[in-house]
Design a protein around this motif. Structure first.
Motif, PDB file in Angstrom:
ATOM      1  N   LYS A   8       0.857  -1.255  -0.184  1.00 26.65           N
ATOM      2  CA  LYS A   8       0.125   0.002  -0.214  1.00 26.65           C
ATOM      3  C   LYS A   8       0.900   1.582   0.121  1.00 26.65           C
ATOM      4  N   ARG A  54      -2.426   1.548   9.998  1.00 27.52           N
ATOM      5  CA  ARG A  54      -1.914   1.349   9.095  1.00 27.52           C
ATOM      6  C   ARG A  54      -1.011   0.802   8.662  1.00 27.52           C
ATOM      7  N   SER A  58      -1.711  -3.013   7.568  1.00 23.91           N
ATOM      8  CA  SER A  58      -1.037  -3.750   6.105  1.00 23.91           C
ATOM      9  C   SER A  58      -0.072  -4.446   6.313  1.00 23.91           C
TER      10      SER A  58
END
Length: 141
Positions: A8, A54, A58
């Motif tokens: 990402k 995040r 991930s």
């Protein structure tokens, strides 16, 4: 500036250097205990709750994929695939503080390269159990 973290894209934050922590004695660790990061320690590393969310999301997504590939590599006794996926996991674990699992993964890479998949099946299965427990732990942070 944007950098890739796992698969990402996330913005890179420029942080001011952190002050040195106070000198304290390290806690006594019993043999066999695993040191996992706390939410607070991850926030110190990443700078904010949002960045921790995040990074952890991930990592969990990528680790689940790698774990599936590890199962396949074991079933096929495919040492190159197994080493590739262990290497990916080791890098990811280092990124979010899974130091003990990282070391275990590095040892497994060397053992698989030296002795093959079948000879290391019990250690690989133990690593995967610990990895899954670690992912569950991180998902609750």
């Amino acid at each position: 500036m944007v950098t890739r973290v796992f698969s990402k894209r996330v913005p890179v934050l420029k942080l001011a250097p952190s002050p040195l922590p106070p000198l304290v004695e390290e806690p006594v660790r019993r043999p066999g205990t695993i040191a996992w990061p706390t939410r607070a320690s991850l926030i110190e590393i990443f700078g904010s709750d949002e960045m921790v969310n995040r990074a952890v999301a991930s990592l969990i997504e990528e680790a689940r994929e790698d774990d599936t590939w590890l199962d396949l590599a074991q079933a096929r006794a495919d040492a190159p695939l197994l080493v590739e996926r262990l290497h990916r996991l080791v890098g990811s674990l280092a990124f979010v503080g899974g130091v003990d699992l990282e070391r275990c993964g590095e040892q497994l890479i060397a053992q698989v390269q030296a002795d093959g998949v079948v000879a290391n099946t019990p250690q690989l299965q133990a690593f995967q159990r610990n990895l899954r427990g670690y992912m569950a732990y991180l998902s609750r942070l």
